[in-house]
Design a protein around this motif. Sequence first.
Motif, PDB file in Angstrom:
ATOM      1  N   PRO A  37       0.830  -1.213   0.000  1.00 40.13           N
ATOM      2  CA  PRO A  37       0.000   0.000   0.000  1.00 40.13           C
ATOM      3  C   PRO A  37       0.861   1.258   0.000  1.00 40.13           C
ATOM      4  O   PRO A  37       1.893   1.325   0.676  1.00 40.13           O
ATOM      5  CB  PRO A  37      -0.784  -0.115   1.314  1.00 40.13           C
ATOM      6  N   VAL A  38       0.430   2.250  -0.780  1.00 35.84           N
ATOM      7  CA  VAL A  38       1.161   3.511  -0.879  1.00 35.84           C
ATOM      8  C   VAL A  38       0.206   4.689  -0.708  1.00 35.84           C
ATOM      9  O   VAL A  38      -0.987   4.583  -0.973  1.00 35.84           O
ATOM     10  CB  VAL A  38       1.913   3.662  -2.222  1.00 35.84           C
ATOM     11  N   ASP A  39       0.775   5.804  -0.298  1.00 37.70           N
ATOM     12  CA  ASP A  39       0.054   7.070  -0.197  1.00 37.70           C
ATOM     13  C   ASP A  39      -0.052   7.656  -1.608  1.00 37.70           C
ATOM     14  O   ASP A  39       0.924   8.170  -2.149  1.00 37.70           O
ATOM     15  CB  ASP A  39       0.821   8.006   0.731  1.00 37.70           C
ATOM     16  N   VAL A  40      -1.239   7.580  -2.199  1.00 38.00           N
ATOM     17  CA  VAL A  40      -1.399   8.014  -3.585  1.00 38.00           C
ATOM     18  C   VAL A  40      -1.175   9.512  -3.730  1.00 38.00           C
ATOM     19  O   VAL A  40      -0.593   9.966  -4.714  1.00 38.00           O
ATOM     20  CB  VAL A  40      -2.792   7.623  -4.123  1.00 38.00           C
ATOM     21  N   GLY A  41      -1.625  10.285  -2.742  1.00 36.14           N
ATOM     22  CA  GLY A  41      -1.378  11.724  -2.804  1.00 36.14           C
ATOM     23  C   GLY A  41       0.102  12.029  -2.855  1.00 36.14           C
ATOM     24  O   GLY A  41       0.565  12.855  -3.649  1.00 36.14           O
ATOM     25  N   GLY A  42       0.862  11.365  -2.006  1.00 36.54           N
ATOM     26  CA  GLY A  42       2.311  11.541  -2.017  1.00 36.54           C
ATOM     27  C   GLY A  42       2.930  11.047  -3.299  1.00 36.54           C
ATOM     28  O   GLY A  42       3.873  11.655  -3.828  1.00 36.54           O
ATOM     29  N   ALA A  45       2.298  13.600  -6.026  1.00 36.27           N
ATOM     30  CA  ALA A  45       3.132  14.785  -5.815  1.00 36.27           C
ATOM     31  C   ALA A  45       4.574  14.536  -6.250  1.00 36.27           C
ATOM     32  O   ALA A  45       5.246  15.447  -6.750  1.00 36.27           O
ATOM     33  CB  ALA A  45       3.086  15.201  -4.344  1.00 36.27           C
ATOM     34  N   ARG A  46       5.029  13.316  -6.077  1.00 38.16           N
ATOM     35  CA  ARG A  46       6.420  12.985  -6.403  1.00 38.16           C
ATOM     36  C   ARG A  46       6.623  12.643  -7.874  1.00 38.16           C
ATOM     37  O   ARG A  46       7.757  12.712  -8.372  1.00 38.16           O
ATOM     38  CB  ARG A  46       6.862  11.793  -5.539  1.00 38.16           C
ATOM     39  N   THR A  47       5.561  12.235  -8.580  1.00 39.19           N
ATOM     40  CA  THR A  47       5.745  11.709  -9.934  1.00 39.19           C
ATOM     41  C   THR A  47       4.959  12.464 -11.008  1.00 39.19           C
ATOM     42  O   THR A  47       4.858  12.006 -12.144  1.00 39.19           O
ATOM     43  CB  THR A  47       5.368  10.216  -9.988  1.00 39.19           C
ATOM     44  N   GLY A  48       4.398  13.611 -10.646  1.00 41.15           N
ATOM     45  CA  GLY A  48       3.743  14.438 -11.658  1.00 41.15           C
ATOM     46  C   GLY A  48       2.274  14.153 -11.890  1.00 41.15           C
ATOM     47  O   GLY A  48       1.692  14.637 -12.859  1.00 41.15           O
ATOM     48  N   GLY A  49       1.648  13.376 -11.008  1.00 43.10           N
ATOM     49  CA  GLY A  49       0.216  13.111 -11.141  1.00 43.10           C
ATOM     50  C   GLY A  49      -0.610  14.297 -10.678  1.00 43.10           C
ATOM     51  O   GLY A  49      -0.149  15.131  -9.894  1.00 43.10           O
ATOM     52  N   GLU A 158       5.361   3.062   9.407  1.00 43.78           N
ATOM     53  CA  GLU A 158       6.741   3.041   8.921  1.00 43.78           C
ATOM     54  C   GLU A 158       6.822   2.386   7.544  1.00 43.78           C
ATOM     55  O   GLU A 158       7.496   2.890   6.638  1.00 43.78           O
ATOM     56  CB  GLU A 158       7.622   2.288   9.918  1.00 43.78           C
ATOM     57  N   THR A 159       6.139   1.268   7.367  1.00 40.15           N
ATOM     58  CA  THR A 159       6.175   0.557   6.090  1.00 40.15           C
ATOM     59  C   THR A 159       5.480   1.356   5.004  1.00 40.15           C
ATOM     60  O   THR A 159       5.914   1.351   3.838  1.00 40.15           O
ATOM     61  CB  THR A 159       5.527  -0.827   6.237  1.00 40.15           C
ATOM     62  N   TYR A 160       4.402   2.042   5.352  1.00 41.95           N
ATOM     63  CA  TYR A 160       3.666   2.883   4.400  1.00 41.95           C
ATOM     64  C   TYR A 160       4.606   3.923   3.796  1.00 41.95           C
ATOM     65  O   TYR A 160       4.605   4.161   2.581  1.00 41.95           O
ATOM     66  CB  TYR A 160       2.532   3.556   5.156  1.00 41.95           C
ATOM     67  N   SER A 161       5.421   4.533   4.638  1.00 42.62           N
ATOM     68  CA  SER A 161       6.386   5.520   4.163  1.00 42.62           C
ATOM     69  C   SER A 161       7.463   4.860   3.299  1.00 42.62           C
ATOM     70  O   SER A 161       7.825   5.379   2.232  1.00 42.62           O
ATOM     71  CB  SER A 161       7.029   6.214   5.367  1.00 42.62           C
ATOM     72  N   THR A 162       7.957   3.710   3.736  1.00 42.91           N
ATOM     73  CA  THR A 162       8.966   2.989   2.958  1.00 42.91           C
ATOM     74  C   THR A 162       8.420   2.565   1.606  1.00 42.91           C
ATOM     75  O   THR A 162       9.113   2.650   0.578  1.00 42.91           O
ATOM     76  CB  THR A 162       9.441   1.746   3.737  1.00 42.91           C
ATOM     77  N   ASN A 163       7.167   2.125   1.586  1.00 40.19           N
ATOM     78  CA  ASN A 163       6.554   1.702   0.326  1.00 40.19           C
ATOM     79  C   ASN A 163       6.516   2.838  -0.689  1.00 40.19           C
ATOM     80  O   ASN A 163       6.733   2.627  -1.891  1.00 40.19           O
ATOM     81  CB  ASN A 163       5.129   1.196   0.569  1.00 40.19           C
TER      82      ASN A 163
END
Length: 204
Positions: A37-42, A45-49, A158-163
């Motif tokens: 699982p990943v933070d889609v908003g993040g 923001a990081r990849t131009g979406g 912690e894993t969410y951030s790492t993902n």
Amino acid sequence: MTQIDYFLSPISPNVYLASTRAEEIAARHGATLVYRPVDVGGLFARTGGTPLPERHENRKAYRLQELRRQSAKRGLPLTLRPAHFPTNPAPASYAIIAAQAAADKGAGGDVGALVHALARACWAEDRDIAADDVVRDCLSAAGFDPGLADSGLLAGAETYSTNLEDAVARGVFGVPFWIVADDDERFWGQDRLDDLEAHLASRG
């Protein structure tokens, strides 16, 4: 055994529309899915979406038509404007992370069923997947201890951030997104699952 890393968010309608087809494909080809699982908003923001509220009205209108068509194609009921969208996907994501860790230790349960239950809760049942009772119900229905909703909070965060960091580093820019780990072949979107299967079949 081939590993497929599955980057996802339980708040995504396309994760819901993927249903459990990735699990079925993996099983047919002797592959293992690892849920990330990943933070889609993040991620956007990081990849131009572009976040949904900031998209042009033309894109918003097309999205609704496509969701309607795809839900009919897949035979999955879908509410185009759910009562609890957007909502915070972190609690549900932490639960998936905790369930993955429990499954890795042989604690039973079906992580794929959990992902689908959470996505279905949002997109077909008008339930709030940020609510503790909803997360617990989905954990229990998928064969996991509902207490994972609490015990997995710290490790989940912690894993969410790492993902997210791993996703960006490995070329992920949206969800659902599958990466075949040993050859870095990437597939974005529930409508690319046939391509994922064809790739796995080509490897023999």
